[in-house]
Motif scaffolding. Structure first.
Motif, PDB file in Angstrom:
ATOM      1  N   ASN A  17      -7.971  14.159  12.171  1.00 14.00           N
ATOM      2  CA  ASN A  17      -9.546  14.549  11.916  1.00 14.00           C
ATOM      3  C   ASN A  17      -9.783  14.745  10.613  1.00 14.00           C
ATOM      4  O   ASN A  17     -10.153  14.136   9.295  1.00 14.00           O
ATOM      5  N   ARG A  18      -8.299  15.579  10.268  1.00 11.64           N
ATOM      6  CA  ARG A  18      -8.188  16.036   9.128  1.00 11.64           C
ATOM      7  C   ARG A  18      -7.579  14.475   8.217  1.00 11.64           C
ATOM      8  O   ARG A  18      -8.013  14.210   6.932  1.00 11.64           O
ATOM      9  N   ARG A  19      -6.935  14.064   8.419  1.00  9.85           N
ATOM     10  CA  ARG A  19      -5.734  12.640   7.346  1.00  9.85           C
ATOM     11  C   ARG A  19      -6.972  11.669   7.367  1.00  9.85           C
ATOM     12  O   ARG A  19      -6.738  10.679   6.680  1.00  9.85           O
ATOM     13  N   GLY A  20      -7.621  10.970   8.682  1.00 16.13           N
ATOM     14  CA  GLY A  20      -9.169  10.184   8.714  1.00 16.13           C
ATOM     15  C   GLY A  20      -8.117   9.145   9.363  1.00 16.13           C
ATOM     16  O   GLY A  20      -7.851   9.521  10.169  1.00 16.13           O
ATOM     17  N   ASP A  30       7.106  14.848  14.624  1.00 14.50           N
ATOM     18  CA  ASP A  30       5.847  15.323  13.425  1.00 14.50           C
ATOM     19  C   ASP A  30       5.439  14.429  13.031  1.00 14.50           C
ATOM     20  O   ASP A  30       5.272  14.253  11.257  1.00 14.50           O
ATOM     21  N   ARG A  31       5.953  12.980  12.742  1.00 13.03           N
ATOM     22  CA  ARG A  31       5.700  12.433  11.904  1.00 13.03           C
ATOM     23  C   ARG A  31       4.202  11.211  11.574  1.00 13.03           C
ATOM     24  O   ARG A  31       3.688  11.252  13.511  1.00 13.03           O
ATOM     25  N   TRP A  32       3.691  10.641  10.976  1.00  8.57           N
ATOM     26  CA  TRP A  32       2.450   9.657  11.537  1.00  8.57           C
ATOM     27  C   TRP A  32       2.247   8.183  10.172  1.00  8.57           C
ATOM     28  O   TRP A  32       3.213   8.988   9.231  1.00  8.57           O
ATOM     29  N   LEU A  33       1.380   7.838  10.391  1.00  9.93           N
ATOM     30  CA  LEU A  33       1.504   6.541   9.471  1.00  9.93           C
ATOM     31  C   LEU A  33      -0.216   6.749   9.165  1.00  9.93           C
ATOM     32  O   LEU A  33      -0.856   6.997   9.014  1.00  9.93           O
ATOM     33  N   ARG A  34       0.619   6.706   7.555  1.00  9.12           N
ATOM     34  CA  ARG A  34      -0.873   6.739   6.697  1.00  9.12           C
ATOM     35  C   ARG A  34      -1.025   4.867   6.024  1.00  9.12           C
ATOM     36  O   ARG A  34      -0.304   4.341   5.771  1.00  9.12           O
ATOM     37  N   VAL A  35      -2.499   4.275   6.910  1.00 13.74           N
ATOM     38  CA  VAL A  35      -2.711   2.541   5.830  1.00 13.74           C
ATOM     39  C   VAL A  35      -3.695   2.553   4.787  1.00 13.74           C
ATOM     40  O   VAL A  35      -4.151   3.563   4.960  1.00 13.74           O
ATOM     41  N   SER A  36      -3.158   2.121   4.188  1.00 16.41           N
ATOM     42  CA  SER A  36      -4.618   2.029   3.246  1.00 16.41           C
ATOM     43  C   SER A  36      -4.951   0.651   3.384  1.00 16.41           C
ATOM     44  O   SER A  36      -5.207   0.000   4.462  1.00 16.41           O
ATOM     45  N   ALA A  37      -6.172   0.580   2.785  1.00 17.48           N
ATOM     46  CA  ALA A  37      -6.980  -0.331   2.773  1.00 17.48           C
ATOM     47  C   ALA A  37      -6.190  -1.369   2.466  1.00 17.48           C
ATOM     48  O   ALA A  37      -5.471  -2.312   1.609  1.00 17.48           O
ATOM     49  N   PRO A  38      -6.800  -3.083   2.924  1.00 16.30           N
ATOM     50  CA  PRO A  38      -6.241  -4.279   2.767  1.00 16.30           C
ATOM     51  C   PRO A  38      -6.122  -4.467   1.348  1.00 16.30           C
ATOM     52  O   PRO A  38      -8.220  -4.151   1.014  1.00 16.30           O
ATOM     53  N   HIS A  39      -5.580  -4.989   0.710  1.00 17.36           N
ATOM     54  CA  HIS A  39      -5.656  -6.101  -1.149  1.00 17.36           C
ATOM     55  C   HIS A  39      -6.504  -7.164  -1.112  1.00 17.36           C
ATOM     56  O   HIS A  39      -6.482  -7.282  -0.129  1.00 17.36           O
ATOM     57  N   HIS A  40      -6.712  -6.965  -1.486  1.00 18.26           N
ATOM     58  CA  HIS A  40      -7.904  -8.273  -1.650  1.00 18.26           C
ATOM     59  C   HIS A  40      -7.432  -8.642  -2.095  1.00 18.26           C
ATOM     60  O   HIS A  40      -7.842  -9.875  -2.117  1.00 18.26           O
ATOM     61  N   SER A  41      -6.481  -9.146  -2.803  1.00 21.41           N
ATOM     62  CA  SER A  41      -5.400 -10.460  -3.238  1.00 21.41           C
ATOM     63  C   SER A  41      -5.055 -10.959  -2.140  1.00 21.41           C
ATOM     64  O   SER A  41      -4.611 -10.282  -1.537  1.00 21.41           O
ATOM     65  N   VAL A  42      -5.537 -12.297  -1.605  1.00 24.01           N
ATOM     66  CA  VAL A  42      -4.689 -12.947  -0.334  1.00 24.01           C
ATOM     67  C   VAL A  42      -3.466 -13.725  -0.900  1.00 24.01           C
ATOM     68  O   VAL A  42      -3.522 -14.516  -1.514  1.00 24.01           O
ATOM     69  N   ILE A  43      -2.054 -13.017  -0.881  1.00 26.39           N
ATOM     70  CA  ILE A  43      -1.190 -14.085  -1.229  1.00 26.39           C
ATOM     71  C   ILE A  43      -0.637 -15.479   0.185  1.00 26.39           C
ATOM     72  O   ILE A  43      -1.665 -15.328   1.260  1.00 26.39           O
ATOM     73  N   ASP A  44      -0.178 -16.004  -0.257  1.00 24.89           N
ATOM     74  CA  ASP A  44       0.465 -17.878   1.373  1.00 24.89           C
ATOM     75  C   ASP A  44       0.845 -16.429   2.285  1.00 24.89           C
ATOM     76  O   ASP A  44       0.117 -17.315   2.914  1.00 24.89           O
ATOM     77  N   LEU A  45       1.018 -15.269   2.177  1.00 25.80           N
ATOM     78  CA  LEU A  45       1.234 -15.238   3.919  1.00 25.80           C
ATOM     79  C   LEU A  45       0.670 -14.016   4.727  1.00 25.80           C
ATOM     80  O   LEU A  45       0.254 -13.730   5.652  1.00 25.80           O
TER      81      LEU A  45
END
Length: 91
Positions: A17-20, A30-45
């Motif tokens: 809840n604290r991390r979102g 004690d490890r965790w993943l922080r995921v960013s929002a997808p970038h608006h630019s779409v590359i070939d991949l």
């Protein structure tokens, strides 16, 4: 005045809840993943997204610490989740 009852929330849920909503807790460390929002630019991949591997509450700094980061695509992540679902269905 009404009596207020606290929700019984465990430590893992409190941290999530604290991390979102864009984070995942490791269930064995004690490890965790922080995921960013997808970038608006779409590359070939595909559509790039950044994932930070974090360590919770370092004793020396008192805060969370970034260990490393990965840049993957949303399409790679969807393909991985589809493969996991497929393997679960085989069990």
């Amino acid at each position: 005045m009404a009596k207020v009852e606290k929700f019984p929330v465990n430590h893992e849920q409190r941290e999530l809840n604290r991390r979102g909503k864009m984070s995942l807790n490791c269930i064995v460390s004690d490890r965790w993943l922080r995921v960013s929002a997808p970038h608006h630019s779409v590359i070939d991949l595909g559509t790039p997204i950044e994932i930070d591997v974090m360590r919770a509450n370092s004793n020396s700094t008192g805060g969370d610490r970034k260990i490393c980061n990965l840049v993957i695509t949303v399409e790679q992540l969807r393909a991985l989740l589809a493969e996991i679902e497929k393997k679960q269905g085989q069990q």
